[in-house]
Structures are given as C-alpha cells and as structure tokens.
Design an enzyme around this catalytic site. Structure first.
Site, PDB file in Angstrom:
ATOM      1  N   LYS A 144       0.664  -0.998   0.127  1.00  0.00           N
ATOM      2  CA  LYS A 144       0.362   0.110  -0.121  1.00  0.00           C
ATOM      3  C   LYS A 144       1.274   1.438   0.091  1.00  0.00           C
ATOM      4  O   LYS A 144       1.932   0.954   0.293  1.00  0.00           O
ATOM      5  CB  LYS A 144      -1.132   0.139   1.132  1.00  0.00           C
ATOM      6  CG  LYS A 144      -0.415  -0.109   2.857  1.00  0.00           C
ATOM      7  CD  LYS A 144       0.055   0.579   3.235  1.00  0.00           C
ATOM      8  CE  LYS A 144       1.182   0.575   4.330  1.00  0.00           C
ATOM      9  NZ  LYS A 144       1.793   1.681   5.135  1.00  0.00           N
ATOM     10  N   GLY A 192       9.744  -0.446   3.886  1.00  0.00           N
ATOM     11  CA  GLY A 192      10.046   0.302   3.029  1.00  0.00           C
ATOM     12  C   GLY A 192       8.904   1.068   3.315  1.00  0.00           C
ATOM     13  O   GLY A 192       8.517   1.853   2.543  1.00  0.00           O
ATOM     14  N   GLY A 247       3.573  -1.727   4.246  1.00  0.00           N
ATOM     15  CA  GLY A 247       2.832  -2.676   4.601  1.00  0.00           C
ATOM     16  C   GLY A 247       3.382  -4.110   3.948  1.00  0.00           C
ATOM     17  O   GLY A 247       2.460  -4.645   3.832  1.00  0.00           O
ATOM     18  N   ASP A 281      -1.575  -1.928  10.356  1.00  0.00           N
ATOM     19  CA  ASP A 281      -1.950  -2.230   8.503  1.00  0.00           C
ATOM     20  C   ASP A 281      -2.352  -3.512   7.998  1.00  0.00           C
ATOM     21  O   ASP A 281      -3.108  -3.512   6.773  1.00  0.00           O
ATOM     22  CB  ASP A 281      -1.023  -1.592   7.948  1.00  0.00           C
ATOM     23  CG  ASP A 281      -0.399  -0.498   8.331  1.00  0.00           C
ATOM     24  OD1 ASP A 281      -0.785   0.743   8.391  1.00  0.00           O
ATOM     25  OD2 ASP A 281       0.702  -0.094   8.075  1.00  0.00           O
TER      26      ASP A 281
HETATM   27  P1  ATP Z   1       4.828   0.118   7.354  1.00  0.00           P
HETATM   28  O1  ATP Z   1       4.485   0.026   6.151  1.00  0.00           O
HETATM   29  O2  ATP Z   1       3.413  -1.346   7.462  1.00  0.00           O
HETATM   30  O3  ATP Z   1       5.116  -0.105   9.348  1.00  0.00           O
HETATM   31  P2  ATP Z   1       7.117  -1.856   6.096  1.00  0.00           P
HETATM   32  O4  ATP Z   1       6.623  -1.789   5.112  1.00  0.00           O
HETATM   33  O5  ATP Z   1       7.803  -0.263   6.862  1.00  0.00           O
HETATM   34  O6  ATP Z   1       6.040  -1.817   7.295  1.00  0.00           O
HETATM   35  P3  ATP Z   1       8.082  -4.832   7.267  1.00  0.00           P
HETATM   36  O7  ATP Z   1       8.325  -4.567   5.254  1.00  0.00           O
HETATM   37  O8  ATP Z   1       6.370  -4.620   6.879  1.00  0.00           O
HETATM   38  O9  ATP Z   1       6.967  -3.090   6.901  1.00  0.00           O
HETATM   39  O10 ATP Z   1       8.390  -5.542   7.996  1.00  0.00           O
HETATM   40  C1  ATP Z   1       9.003  -4.320   9.584  1.00  0.00           C
HETATM   41  C2  ATP Z   1       9.565  -5.354  10.397  1.00  0.00           C
HETATM   42  O11 ATP Z   1       8.637  -6.715  10.221  1.00  0.00           O
HETATM   43  C3  ATP Z   1      11.030  -5.705   9.577  1.00  0.00           C
HETATM   44  O12 ATP Z   1      11.475  -5.174  10.762  1.00  0.00           O
HETATM   45  C4  ATP Z   1      11.310  -7.268   9.724  1.00  0.00           C
HETATM   46  O13 ATP Z   1      12.566  -7.274  10.359  1.00  0.00           O
HETATM   47  C5  ATP Z   1       9.287  -7.832  10.211  1.00  0.00           C
HETATM   48  N1  ATP Z   1       9.208  -8.642   9.831  1.00  0.00           N
HETATM   49  C6  ATP Z   1       7.939  -9.666  10.937  1.00  0.00           C
HETATM   50  N2  ATP Z   1       8.337 -10.522   9.560  1.00  0.00           N
HETATM   51  C7  ATP Z   1       7.797 -10.203   8.377  1.00  0.00           C
HETATM   52  C8  ATP Z   1       7.614 -10.711   6.761  1.00  0.00           C
HETATM   53  N3  ATP Z   1       6.985 -11.615   6.652  1.00  0.00           N
HETATM   54  N4  ATP Z   1       7.944  -9.197   5.640  1.00  0.00           N
HETATM   55  C9  ATP Z   1       8.961  -8.458   6.385  1.00  0.00           C
HETATM   56  N5  ATP Z   1       9.218  -8.126   7.499  1.00  0.00           N
HETATM   57  C10 ATP Z   1       9.299  -9.291   8.300  1.00  0.00           C
END
Ligand code: ATP
Length: 311
Positions: free
Chosen positions: A17, A106, A109, A145
């Site tokens: 997203k 990133g 989500g 999220d």
């Molecule tokens: P958001 O935008 O929802 O805050 P994000 O996109 O910034 O999330 P994600 O890639 O969802 O971040 O991952 C956040 C953290 O979750 C990472 O530090 C990672 O170590 C942990 N994590 C646990 N399970 C997963 C997974 N299946 N994929 C990615 N990261 C994961």
C-alpha cells in the site's frame, strides 16, 4: 456422499500500500498515536503458499532485498497462522512459502500483506471458514495495517489505522516507486516525530488527539484526478523520515525534476512514491530515475485486497 479432499496447497496474494495521506495525532498516554490515513492498495503483491504440516515454518524468497526478513517464529506470517489456529481450535500447522515483491521495511506494508495472505491461505487450507468480520478482527490483532491488506482498494483508516471505512475512488493512478537499499524502523520514525514536536512546541500547533483525513483528498480520489491528488498528498512522517535519512530529500527532488506530479515518502519510509500524470510520464520517470542508478518499480493503484489464487 463424498467430501472434498483437503487441498495439498493453497496460494493467496495480498497487495502492498501507499498512504496518500497520513496525519499523526498527539502521543497518547499508552505510547501510541491515533492516525488518519488514506490508504491505496498498489500492484506490488506478496504471495503466500501454504502446505499442510504438523508444525509451523516459513521460507522466504522474492524480488526484493530479503536480509531483514526473519524466518523464525517472529515472522508475521507464522504469527498469523498460529493466531488463526488458536482462534479456530485447529490442531495442525502449515509450511508457508512467501514470495516477496514489496520492499522490506519500506513503509509499504509488506509484512502486513504477508499476514493477510497467510490468514486467507491457512483458512482455506484447513477448511476453518472463519467469517470475514472475525478474520478482520484477527488481522487487527496482528498489526494496524493488516486489515487494509485484507480489504485492499482505497480506504480511510482511523484509530491506530485499523478502523477502516471504504472510500470511493475512480480510475487508476500511476505510481513510480524509488526503493532504498536500507530500511527505516517505523517506531524510530514515530519517536523522531515526537521529539520534533517537543522541540518545536512553542512554534507549531499542537497535534489533534483524533486527526481526520482532509476532504480534498477524498474528492481527488473520487474524481480519479492525479493532478488533484498530487496537490493533496500529505505525510506527517515525511519530515522525521527525512531528518533520519537526509539523502531521501535528493530522491524527492530528482523525481519532481523529472516529471512527477508530486513525490511523497510512503508511510514511515524510506520508499519514495511519485505520482505520475499518466502511463507515458510514469515510464519516462522510471527511465530517468533508473539512469540515476536508483532502484525503481512502477505500480498502479487502487487494486484488490487479499485473494486466493485459483490455478
Ligand atoms: P509498515 O509500512 O506496515 O510499517 P513496512 O513496510 O515498513 O511496514 P515490513 O516490510 O512490513 O515494513 O517489515 C517490518 C519489520 O517486520 C521488519 O523489521 C522485519 O524484520 C519484520 N518482519 C516480520 N515478518 C516479516 C515479513 N513476513 N516480511 C517482512 N518483514 C517482516
């Protein structure tokens, strides 16, 4: 009477997203913030395949940098599968294979999409048939999220971001995403925002306790007009993300110099999302940013939420 054989594998996918609007409320006593988010699901999908197993395990592959993804019980997909098993009284487990296309840490989500796709895949694999509203309640226990990764499309999220109401949206928006080769921790970005607000308490208006999404954003989404949407993109986490990673300012500038209508840090960053006027300008922008040695992908939004993939 014959009963259908249990499936040997179930394949589900769920989208990443972009937050086209993200306002963060004042820090509450429990250490959390209420937010007002306009979410748009975009065409970068996480795919999850679930196989029958006695226990829970996960392997992770895909087109993005994977070193920050855990493969133990802290992986959110395992948490999702275990939560569903506990809720439904299912006694077995699942072997999960994740194919990732959403940049890790990133701000798009990706982990939340893994959780949503896992809930759907395991529910079908185990035949537990949990009603949709109960599935959404499990989703919000896994992360703010996750319900949106489940529903997809365009939605407004309030509370912690998990109280969703659908928003009307017309047409499709063209996005060009500049991916970073580092991650930004969501809690670190929020705490930078809190310190910024403390430091400047004299000069800035105090944050609303219960923020809301601007009417102009909803109007731009309803009109399907990228020029209008570009004017209303907003993210309270952008300034703290730029403070933690000043190099992102140059990325934003480069996109805007190369035809983007506007650029915004996605969620807590570090992915930078550029909105383009149409497919041609998106392609030109993609070429220009790639020539500057950035890692770039294109996506369109809105797209559907978590779904089973039928073979
Ligand atoms: P958001 O935008 O929802 O805050 P994000 O996109 O910034 O999330 P994600 O890639 O969802 O971040 O991952 C956040 C953290 O979750 C990472 O530090 C990672 O170590 C942990 N994590 C646990 N399970 C997963 C997974 N299946 N994929 C990615 N990261 C994961």
């Amino acid at each position: 009477m014959t009963s259908a054989a249990a499936p040997t594998m179930v394949h589900a996918k769920a989208p990443g997203k972009i937050n086209v609007f993200l306002k963060v409320g004042a820090l509450a006593e429990d250490g959390y913030h209420d937010v007002a988010i306009a979410y748009q699901a975009v065409s970068l999908y996480e795919e999850v395949r679930a196989y029958p197993a006695d226990d829970f395990s996960v392997t992770v592959g895909g087109t993005v940098e994977l070193s920050r993804v855990p493969t133990d019980a802290t992986n959110i997909a395992i948490k999702a599968a275990r939560l569903l098993a506990r809720r439904t009284g299912y006694r077995g487990g699942a072997r999960l294979e994740i194919d990732k296309h959403v940049p890790v840490t990133g701000g798009m989500g990706g982990g939340s999409a893994d959780a949503a796709a896992t809930l759907l895949a395991c529910d079908a694999l185990w035949g537990t048939e949990l009603p949709r509203d109960e599935m959404l309640a499990l989703a919000s226990q896994l992360g703010a999220d996750v319900p949106f990764a489940f529903t997809g499309g365009t939605a407004i999220g309030t509370g912690r971001g998990d109280q969703l109401s659908p928003a009307l949206a017309k047409g499709q928006f063209q996005w060009v995403l500049a991916l970073a080769d580092f991650g930004l921790s969501t809690p670190a970005v929020y705490s930078e925002l809190d310190s910024h607000r403390d430091r400047h308490a004299q000069d800035i208006y105090p944050a609303d306790v219960a923020p809301s999404v601007d009417a102009n954003v909803l109007q731009a989404l309803r009109a399907g007009d990228p020029h209008m949407l570009a004017e209303t993109l907003y993210n309270d986490l952008q300034a703290p993300a730029l403070h933690l990673e000043p190099s992102l300012a140059g990325v934003l500038e480069l996109g805007e110099e190369n035809g983007a209508l506007a650029g915004i840090i996605s969620g807590s960053g570090p992915t930078v999302a550029f909105l383009a006027a149409d497919l041609d300008s998106a392609l030109e922008l993609q070429i220009a940013l790639s020539a500057a040695r950035l890692t770039v992908v294109r996506a369109i939004g809105p797209v559907h939420g978590a779904r089973l993939v039928t073979l």
